[in-house]
Design a protein around this motif. Sequence first.
Motif, mmCIF file in Angstrom:
data_model
loop_
_atom_site.group_PDB
_atom_site.id
_atom_site.type_symbol
_atom_site.label_atom_id
_atom_site.label_comp_id
_atom_site.label_asym_id
_atom_site.label_seq_id
_atom_site.Cartn_x
_atom_site.Cartn_y
_atom_site.Cartn_z
ATOM 1 N N PHE A 197 0.821 -1.217 0.000
ATOM 2 C CA PHE A 197 0.000 0.000 0.000
ATOM 3 C C PHE A 197 0.856 1.268 0.000
ATOM 4 O O PHE A 197 0.328 2.359 -0.189
ATOM 5 N N ASP A 198 2.153 1.095 0.228
ATOM 6 C CA ASP A 198 3.053 2.247 0.215
ATOM 7 C C ASP A 198 3.798 2.372 -1.108
ATOM 8 O O ASP A 198 4.702 3.210 -1.234
ATOM 9 N N ILE A 199 3.457 1.554 -2.084
ATOM 10 C CA ILE A 199 4.135 1.566 -3.375
ATOM 11 C C ILE A 199 3.446 2.576 -4.298
ATOM 12 O O ILE A 199 2.219 2.643 -4.378
ATOM 13 N N GLU A 200 4.259 3.371 -4.999
ATOM 14 C CA GLU A 200 3.724 4.326 -5.967
ATOM 15 C C GLU A 200 3.661 3.688 -7.348
ATOM 16 O O GLU A 200 4.542 2.907 -7.734
ATOM 17 N N TYR A 201 2.614 4.000 -8.088
ATOM 18 C CA TYR A 201 2.420 3.492 -9.443
ATOM 19 C C TYR A 201 2.610 4.640 -10.440
ATOM 20 O O TYR A 201 2.245 5.792 -10.158
ATOM 21 N N VAL A 202 3.198 4.338 -11.555
ATOM 22 C CA VAL A 202 3.475 5.344 -12.587
ATOM 23 C C VAL A 202 2.796 4.914 -13.877
ATOM 24 O O VAL A 202 2.537 3.724 -14.098
ATOM 25 N N ASN A 203 2.503 5.892 -14.726
ATOM 26 C CA ASN A 203 1.907 5.596 -16.029
ATOM 27 C C ASN A 203 2.981 5.083 -16.980
ATOM 28 O O ASN A 203 4.099 5.616 -17.045
ATOM 29 N N ALA A 204 2.636 4.089 -17.725
ATOM 30 C CA ALA A 204 3.580 3.499 -18.671
ATOM 31 C C ALA A 204 3.636 4.343 -19.937
ATOM 32 O O ALA A 204 2.607 4.736 -20.487
ATOM 33 N N GLN A 205 4.861 4.628 -20.372
ATOM 34 C CA GLN A 205 5.033 5.395 -21.606
ATOM 35 C C GLN A 205 4.720 4.515 -22.815
ATOM 36 O O GLN A 205 5.139 3.367 -22.904
ATOM 37 N N GLY A 206 3.948 5.045 -23.716
ATOM 38 C CA GLY A 206 3.601 4.323 -24.930
ATOM 39 C C GLY A 206 2.372 3.450 -24.789
ATOM 40 O O GLY A 206 1.898 2.892 -25.778
ATOM 41 N N VAL A 207 1.862 3.302 -23.558
ATOM 42 C CA VAL A 207 0.663 2.490 -23.333
ATOM 43 C C VAL A 207 -0.323 3.356 -22.555
ATOM 44 O O VAL A 207 -0.273 3.401 -21.326
ATOM 45 N N PRO A 208 -1.200 4.067 -23.208
ATOM 46 C CA PRO A 208 -2.139 4.940 -22.517
ATOM 47 C C PRO A 208 -3.047 4.167 -21.570
ATOM 48 O O PRO A 208 -3.567 3.105 -21.903
ATOM 49 N N GLY A 209 -3.170 4.698 -20.346
ATOM 50 C CA GLY A 209 -4.045 4.098 -19.354
ATOM 51 C C GLY A 209 -3.436 2.976 -18.554
ATOM 52 O O GLY A 209 -4.045 2.518 -17.591
ATOM 53 N N ALA A 210 -2.238 2.477 -18.895
ATOM 54 C CA ALA A 210 -1.596 1.386 -18.166
ATOM 55 C C ALA A 210 -0.663 1.945 -17.103
ATOM 56 O O ALA A 210 0.102 2.886 -17.363
ATOM 57 N N THR A 211 -0.733 1.396 -15.892
ATOM 58 C CA THR A 211 0.124 1.824 -14.787
ATOM 59 C C THR A 211 0.940 0.643 -14.297
ATOM 60 O O THR A 211 0.497 -0.516 -14.345
ATOM 61 N N TYR A 212 2.146 0.956 -13.767
ATOM 62 C CA TYR A 212 3.060 -0.060 -13.275
ATOM 63 C C TYR A 212 3.664 0.417 -11.964
ATOM 64 O O TYR A 212 3.819 1.617 -11.738
ATOM 65 N N PRO A 213 4.032 -0.529 -11.055
ATOM 66 C CA PRO A 213 4.648 -0.117 -9.782
ATOM 67 C C PRO A 213 6.067 0.384 -10.004
ATOM 68 O O PRO A 213 6.826 -0.161 -10.816
ATOM 69 N N SER A 214 6.410 1.430 -9.256
ATOM 70 C CA SER A 214 7.772 1.955 -9.355
ATOM 71 C C SER A 214 8.772 1.070 -8.623
ATOM 72 O O SER A 214 9.963 1.054 -8.952
ATOM 73 N N GLU A 215 8.317 0.343 -7.615
ATOM 74 C CA GLU A 215 9.142 -0.626 -6.898
ATOM 75 C C GLU A 215 8.225 -1.735 -6.391
ATOM 76 O O GLU A 215 6.999 -1.613 -6.435
ATOM 77 N N LEU A 216 8.824 -2.819 -5.894
ATOM 78 C CA LEU A 216 8.042 -3.965 -5.460
ATOM 79 C C LEU A 216 8.049 -4.070 -3.939
ATOM 80 O O LEU A 216 9.065 -3.780 -3.291
ATOM 81 N N PRO A 217 6.946 -4.498 -3.343
ATOM 82 C CA PRO A 217 6.899 -4.641 -1.883
ATOM 83 C C PRO A 217 7.662 -5.885 -1.432
ATOM 84 O O PRO A 217 7.867 -6.835 -2.196
ATOM 85 N N THR A 218 8.026 -5.888 -0.157
ATOM 86 C CA THR A 218 8.696 -7.046 0.450
ATOM 87 C C THR A 218 7.887 -7.637 1.591
ATOM 88 O O THR A 218 8.341 -8.569 2.248
ATOM 89 N N GLY A 219 6.690 -7.103 1.835
ATOM 90 C CA GLY A 219 5.814 -7.618 2.880
ATOM 91 C C GLY A 219 4.367 -7.561 2.421
ATOM 92 O O GLY A 219 4.053 -7.095 1.323
ATOM 93 N N VAL A 220 3.454 -8.033 3.291
ATOM 94 C CA VAL A 220 2.036 -8.071 2.930
ATOM 95 C C VAL A 220 1.278 -6.843 3.427
ATOM 96 O O VAL A 220 0.213 -6.519 2.912
ATOM 97 N N GLY A 221 1.791 -6.165 4.451
ATOM 98 C CA GLY A 221 1.165 -4.932 4.911
ATOM 99 C C GLY A 221 0.099 -5.103 5.977
ATOM 100 O O GLY A 221 -0.604 -4.140 6.296
ATOM 101 N N TYR A 222 -0.066 -6.303 6.568
ATOM 102 C CA TYR A 222 -1.060 -6.495 7.625
ATOM 103 C C TYR A 222 -0.614 -7.657 8.512
ATOM 104 O O TYR A 222 0.208 -8.497 8.133
ATOM 105 N N PHE A 223 -1.181 -7.691 9.740
ATOM 106 C CA PHE A 223 -0.908 -8.783 10.672
ATOM 107 C C PHE A 223 -1.694 -10.026 10.256
ATOM 108 O O PHE A 223 -2.800 -9.932 9.715
#
Length: 441
Positions: free
Chosen positions: A282-308
């Motif tokens: 939930f702390d990962i930022e998503y960016v728009n993909a160049q050349g693919v309108p409307g498609a988003t990709y994570p800027s980095e990958l998480p290493t945990g699940v984010g909940y107990f």
Amino acid sequence: MDYNYSYVSKKKAQNNRLLIVFLSLLLPWHEGFAEELNNVDLLKEYKKLLAEQQKEFQIQRKIIADQGQELQQMKARLDALSNQAPSNKQAAENPKKPVVTAAASQRSAPPPNQLPDKPVGKDPTEHKGMQRPPEIPRLSETVGGVLTRKGKIAIEPSLQYGYNDNYRVFLDAYTFIPAIAIGLIDIRQIKRHTMMASLAARYGITDRWEFELRMPYVYRSDSQRSRPVDISAATDETFNASGSSIGDLEIATRYQLTSGANGWPILVGNVLTTVPTGKSPFDIEYVNAQGVPGATYPSELPTGVGYFSFQPSITALYPTDPAVFFGNISYNYNTETKQDFGTFDPGDAIGLSFGLGFGINDRTSFSLGYSHRHVFTSAVNGEEIEGSELDIGQFLVGYSFKYSPQTTFNLSLGIGTTDDAQAVNLNFRMPMTFDFISADL
């Protein structure tokens, strides 16, 4: 005078002839007598050898008779032990009624001149306490391995690798007839590599109860190849993302519930708690993909699940030498988490695994099993997310080699059998046991 001389000469000649004849008659008799003397000496030698052989036969007969007596005494002891078993059963059913066993009567009147040269029976300390669970190659955090003994600590470094490759279709469109869609249709191939190095420490509180703490470090790498089909893209677009940080802290405890006596399986209770110390998705930022309108990709990958999460489970072990059958049933409770978009409920999960472990010798063993987990539907602000159910199935293979009394090499392989499971999951563990506190304290 001449007459007398000639007479004497003739007499001597006649006597000589008689002597020659007598000697010629006596010589054959003398040779036969010598042969008779030789035969008598040979007969004496034969008689002497025969006497010695008879003495040897008497000694062998005595040894065989002594061995027969020992066999009869050993048979009497075995019969006494066989009669003692039903007597013990009667004593358990009627504890107030005294039972005199055949073994007790023999102890009161031991056979003369016959004492055992070895301790008879088993050391009573061997039956003290509960039967320990058999050691099988560890397939997961709740299946396999062995409970740590009281006062000992086990340090376990491990290295895990996971790989997944799948195709996904992203549809951000609407349809006005079943064959025509208006909007973004994106087909992606995702290749995901995950490396996790972890260090765990287990401590034996008692011989039946252990506590474990595990801290992982995670590295993830994703490669996504995308081709939007609605904009007539001529080439594929490739997007790479990675992430590395500490993972989620795991705290576990295991307790042996039953002894496995009277033909019952050995039951071990497990509780596994996951603390969200890793990078949350939930702390990962998503960016728009160049050349693919409307498609988003994570800027980095998480290493945990984010909940107990809390996962109680029961493991059953049933030894049938040389194999050990095992089974595990678990329930995973995932807590809700509040984010900017609302309250997210990841959905609980239920899991089942089973298989068998087989000991090749006292140092080597392997195991085969299957694991399946069903994750229920996730929800946001109480609204269920359609298509968020997951079924994760894996075929499990484990191998264990005891390098030394303190160190064991453990290798396990998981092969995905469902679309939601990782294609390959390879895990190498090396538990090392040390004396932490003396068990006599």
